[in-house]
Scaffold this motif. Structure first.
Motif, PDB file in Angstrom:
ATOM      1  N   GLU A   1       0.799  -1.225   0.000  1.00  0.00           N
ATOM      2  CA  GLU A   1       0.000   0.000   0.000  1.00  0.00           C
ATOM      3  C   GLU A   1       0.837   1.282   0.000  1.00  0.00           C
ATOM      4  O   GLU A   1       0.472   2.263  -0.667  1.00  0.00           O
TER       5      GLU A   1
ATOM      6  N   LYS B   1       1.577   3.412  -3.183  1.00  0.00           N
ATOM      7  CA  LYS B   1       0.612   4.338  -3.809  1.00  0.00           C
ATOM      8  C   LYS B   1       1.175   5.753  -3.888  1.00  0.00           C
ATOM      9  O   LYS B   1       0.778   6.534  -4.754  1.00  0.00           O
ATOM     10  N   ASN B   2       2.099   6.063  -2.984  1.00  0.00           N
ATOM     11  CA  ASN B   2       2.665   7.414  -2.945  1.00  0.00           C
ATOM     12  C   ASN B   2       3.781   7.628  -3.957  1.00  0.00           C
ATOM     13  O   ASN B   2       4.312   8.738  -4.069  1.00  0.00           O
TER      14      ASN B   2
ATOM     15  N   ASP C   1       4.175   8.312  -7.260  1.00  0.00           N
ATOM     16  CA  ASP C   1       3.326   8.752  -8.381  1.00  0.00           C
ATOM     17  C   ASP C   1       3.876   8.349  -9.742  1.00  0.00           C
ATOM     18  O   ASP C   1       3.113   8.164 -10.694  1.00  0.00           O
TER      19      ASP C   1
ATOM     20  N   LEU D   1      -4.978  -1.473  -6.358  1.00  0.00           N
ATOM     21  CA  LEU D   1      -4.314  -0.743  -5.277  1.00  0.00           C
ATOM     22  C   LEU D   1      -3.379   0.331  -5.817  1.00  0.00           C
ATOM     23  O   LEU D   1      -3.262   1.422  -5.239  1.00  0.00           O
ATOM     24  N   LEU D   2      -2.709   0.034  -6.942  1.00  0.00           N
ATOM     25  CA  LEU D   2      -1.716   0.948  -7.527  1.00  0.00           C
ATOM     26  C   LEU D   2      -2.139   1.326  -8.941  1.00  0.00           C
ATOM     27  O   LEU D   2      -1.619   0.785  -9.932  1.00  0.00           O
TER      28      LEU D   2
END
Length: 237
Positions: free
Chosen positions: A103, A106-107, A109, A134-135
């Motif tokens: 998870e 996800k940051n 980008d 999730l991504l």
């Protein structure tokens, strides 16, 4: 000492690719791997005994990171902070078991390719669908996109490594309007050149014959002139 230290710093600033596979890590740290590699774009740390990515230095220009065959089981949240421009991440052969451990990615980008081969998480039901959900920024997971199309070779390269255009020697080839390379004589040119040379040879032969004929006429006329006075003398006698 200061001169040597400055030279070492300059060298590190010029490095764009760094491969430290099979090196030994000390408590998750690789000796000599620091934030001084400010222009580093590719880093490979395969089988170095990492249990976490938390001790990686901040490398803002890094785009591709190889961390396969280590013992990482979590702690991926530091990647977005230390490697904000990461586009390719290989975590194959690590101790990742749950989708939730991914998870923090996800940051990232810019992340478009993620490899998790031989991780336990790949054995979960709906593994691929769950990871792509999730991504959403991902284009490829384990080398294939969401429609199971394989990634091309160019997608596996670090961005910005474009090849120079031109021929094999690095020189551009110039062509004229007819598609022929400049400076190269074509077959038509050779044929026309031969014809011109042949024509010139014929003309030369004709000119030489004409000159010889004129010389003969002049010689005959000269002999006539010589004989004419003799004829007059005979009349006088």
């Amino acid at each position: 000492f200061f001169i040597k230290q400055r030279l070492t710093l300059n060298i590190r600033r010029d490095v764009r690719e760094l491969i430290l596979n099979n090196c030994s890590s000390n408590e998750g740290k690789i000796e000599g791997l620091t934030a001084e590699f400010v222009n580093l774009e590719f880093l490979s740390l395969i089988n170095v005994g990492l249990i976490s990515a938390s001790n990686l230095p901040k490398l803002e220009k890094l785009k591709k990171l190889e961390l396969s065959d280590n013992r990482i089981s979590g702690g991926l949240d530091v990647l977005a902070e230390k490697l904000p421009n990461l586009t390719h991440l290989n975590l194959s052969g690590n101790k990742l078991k749950d989708i939730s451990t991914l998870e923090p990615l996800k940051n990232l980008d810019c992340l478009k390719s993620l490899d998790l081969f031989n991780c336990e998480v790949t054995n979960l039901n709906d593994y691929r669908e769950s990871v792509f959900k999730l991504l959403p920024q991902l284009t490829y997971l384990d080398g294939y996109d969401v429609e199971d199309r394989e990634a091309s070779d160019s997608d596996g390269e670090v961005d910005g490594d474009d090849d120079e255009e031109g021929n094999e020697d690095g020189k551009e080839e110039h062509f004229d309007d007819d598609g022929d390379e400049e400076g190269v004589v074509g077959e038509d040119d050779e044929v026309s050149g031969d014809k011109e040379e042949e024509g010139l040879g014929i003309d030369d032969e004709v000119d030489d014959d004409e000159v010889n004929d004129e010389d003969e006429v002049k010689a005959v006329q000269g002999e006539k002139r010589k004989r004419e006075p003799d004829d007059n003398d005979d009349d006088d006698d």
